[in-house]
Design a protein around this motif. Structure first.
Motif, short mmCIF file in Angstrom:
data_model
loop_
_atom_site.label_atom_id
_atom_site.label_comp_id
_atom_site.label_asym_id
_atom_site.label_seq_id
_atom_site.Cartn_x
_atom_site.Cartn_y
_atom_site.Cartn_z
N GLU A 27 8.97 13.78 -2.93
CA GLU A 27 7.54 13.71 -2.62
C GLU A 27 6.69 14.46 -3.64
OE1 GLU A 27 7.03 14.84 1.51
OE2 GLU A 27 7.91 12.96 2.20
N CYS A 28 6.99 14.23 -4.91
CA CYS A 28 6.35 14.99 -5.99
C CYS A 28 5.20 14.26 -6.65
CB CYS A 28 7.40 15.40 -7.03
SG CYS A 28 8.27 14.00 -7.74
N TRP A 29 5.09 12.95 -6.47
CA TRP A 29 4.01 12.16 -7.06
C TRP A 29 3.28 11.43 -5.95
CZ3 TRP A 29 6.16 9.05 -11.82
CH2 TRP A 29 6.58 9.94 -12.82
N THR A 30 1.97 11.31 -6.10
CA THR A 30 1.16 10.52 -5.18
C THR A 30 0.35 9.52 -6.00
OG1 THR A 30 1.03 12.28 -3.53
CG2 THR A 30 -0.67 10.59 -3.43
N PHE A 31 0.33 8.29 -5.56
CA PHE A 31 -0.36 7.21 -6.25
C PHE A 31 -1.57 6.77 -5.44
CE2 PHE A 31 4.00 7.13 -7.59
CZ PHE A 31 3.93 6.86 -8.94
N ARG A 32 -2.67 6.56 -6.13
CA ARG A 32 -3.87 6.03 -5.48
C ARG A 32 -3.78 4.52 -5.54
NH1 ARG A 32 -9.93 5.67 -7.29
NH2 ARG A 32 -10.88 5.41 -5.25
N LEU A 33 -3.72 3.88 -4.38
CA LEU A 33 -3.60 2.43 -4.33
C LEU A 33 -4.96 1.76 -4.17
CD1 LEU A 33 -0.50 2.12 -1.97
CD2 LEU A 33 -0.55 2.21 -4.48
N ALA A 34 -5.86 2.42 -3.48
CA ALA A 34 -7.21 1.92 -3.25
C ALA A 34 -8.04 3.10 -2.76
CB ALA A 34 -7.21 0.80 -2.21
N LYS A 35 -9.31 2.88 -2.56
CA LYS A 35 -10.16 3.96 -2.05
C LYS A 35 -9.58 4.46 -0.71
CE LYS A 35 -14.80 5.22 -0.85
NZ LYS A 35 -16.16 4.81 -0.56
N ASP A 36 -9.35 5.75 -0.63
CA ASP A 36 -8.82 6.40 0.58
C ASP A 36 -7.43 5.91 0.99
OD1 ASP A 36 -11.15 7.94 0.84
OD2 ASP A 36 -12.16 6.34 1.96
N THR A 37 -6.69 5.32 0.06
CA THR A 37 -5.33 4.87 0.35
C THR A 37 -4.39 5.43 -0.70
OG1 THR A 37 -6.18 2.83 1.31
CG2 THR A 37 -3.84 2.88 0.75
N ARG A 38 -3.45 6.22 -0.25
CA ARG A 38 -2.49 6.88 -1.15
C ARG A 38 -1.07 6.51 -0.74
NH1 ARG A 38 -6.84 7.99 -2.95
NH2 ARG A 38 -7.78 9.97 -3.48
N TYR A 39 -0.17 6.58 -1.73
CA TYR A 39 1.26 6.34 -1.48
C TYR A 39 2.05 7.44 -2.16
CZ TYR A 39 5.92 4.44 -2.13
OH TYR A 39 7.28 4.28 -2.17
N THR A 40 2.88 8.12 -1.40
CA THR A 40 3.78 9.15 -1.93
C THR A 40 5.20 8.71 -1.65
OG1 THR A 40 2.15 10.89 -1.49
CG2 THR A 40 4.42 11.59 -1.83
N PRO A 41 5.94 8.26 -2.67
CA PRO A 41 7.34 7.87 -2.43
C PRO A 41 8.18 9.08 -2.07
CG PRO A 41 6.85 7.88 -4.78
CD PRO A 41 5.57 8.16 -4.08
N ASP A 42 9.25 8.84 -1.34
CA ASP A 42 10.14 9.94 -0.96
C ASP A 42 10.74 10.58 -2.20
OD1 ASP A 42 9.78 9.70 1.84
OD2 ASP A 42 11.17 8.01 1.87
N PHE A 43 11.21 9.77 -3.14
CA PHE A 43 11.82 10.30 -4.36
C PHE A 43 11.29 9.57 -5.58
CE2 PHE A 43 14.96 11.22 -1.09
CZ PHE A 43 15.27 12.54 -1.36
N VAL A 44 11.11 10.31 -6.66
CA VAL A 44 10.91 9.75 -7.99
C VAL A 44 12.17 10.10 -8.76
CG1 VAL A 44 9.54 9.76 -10.09
CG2 VAL A 44 8.42 10.06 -7.87
N VAL A 45 12.79 9.10 -9.38
CA VAL A 45 14.07 9.29 -10.07
C VAL A 45 13.93 8.80 -11.51
CG1 VAL A 45 16.51 8.65 -10.11
CG2 VAL A 45 15.33 8.96 -7.91
N GLN A 46 14.41 9.61 -12.45
CA GLN A 46 14.48 9.17 -13.84
C GLN A 46 15.94 8.85 -14.15
OE1 GLN A 46 13.44 11.95 -16.95
NE2 GLN A 46 12.96 10.29 -18.35
N LEU A 47 16.19 7.59 -14.48
CA LEU A 47 17.53 7.14 -14.79
C LEU A 47 17.96 7.68 -16.15
CD1 LEU A 47 17.20 3.40 -13.68
CD2 LEU A 47 18.00 5.36 -12.34
N ALA A 48 19.23 7.59 -16.45
CA ALA A 48 19.77 8.07 -17.72
C ALA A 48 19.15 7.35 -18.91
CB ALA A 48 21.29 7.92 -17.73
N ASN A 49 18.70 6.10 -18.71
CA ASN A 49 18.07 5.35 -19.81
C ASN A 49 16.57 5.62 -19.91
OD1 ASN A 49 16.92 3.93 -17.71
ND2 ASN A 49 17.97 2.00 -18.15
N GLY A 50 16.05 6.52 -19.07
CA GLY A 50 14.64 6.89 -19.12
C GLY A 50 13.75 6.15 -18.15
#
Length: 113
Positions: A27-50
């Protein structure tokens, strides 16, 4: 973090130790999808290939699929459409100690461009 998210975090820890992924955050990143609408994924993962993945962890519903409220399903789909450079996935326990996954809006880039 609930029990299902903790179990997935343990999986990610093992993947990081084996070098399969470089990094993950809960829960480290939050994305603004629209006015007053946010999305916070449970996990952000960086794969070995970036590459980056946004992971949404859900519980297992009867019949083997995952359970999610309608608004959560919409936010995941909108996030995938709004940020096509990120792989958005829903994961849930398969009932046998493993995980099922569904890619949302992710298309492999063709080398034939």
């Amino acid at each position: 973090m609930n029990k299902t998210e903790r179990a997935y975090a343990d999986l990610l820890l093992g993947m990081r130790q084996r070098g399969e992924i470089l990094w993950f955050g809960f829960e480290c990143w939050t994305f603004r999808l629209a006015k007053d609408t946010r999305y916070t994924p449970d996990f952000v993962v960086q794969l070995a290939n970036g590459e980056l993945q946004l992971i949404e962890v859900k519980g297992r519903a009867k019949g083997g699929r995952y359970f999610a409220e309608d608004d959560a399903k919409v936010k995941v789909k909108v996030a995938a459409a709004t940020f096509p450079m990120l792989q958005v996935m829903v994961v849930w326990p398969n009932g046998s100690g493993g995980w099922e996954e569904e890619n949302v809006g992710w298309r492999e880039v063709s080398d034939d461009r």
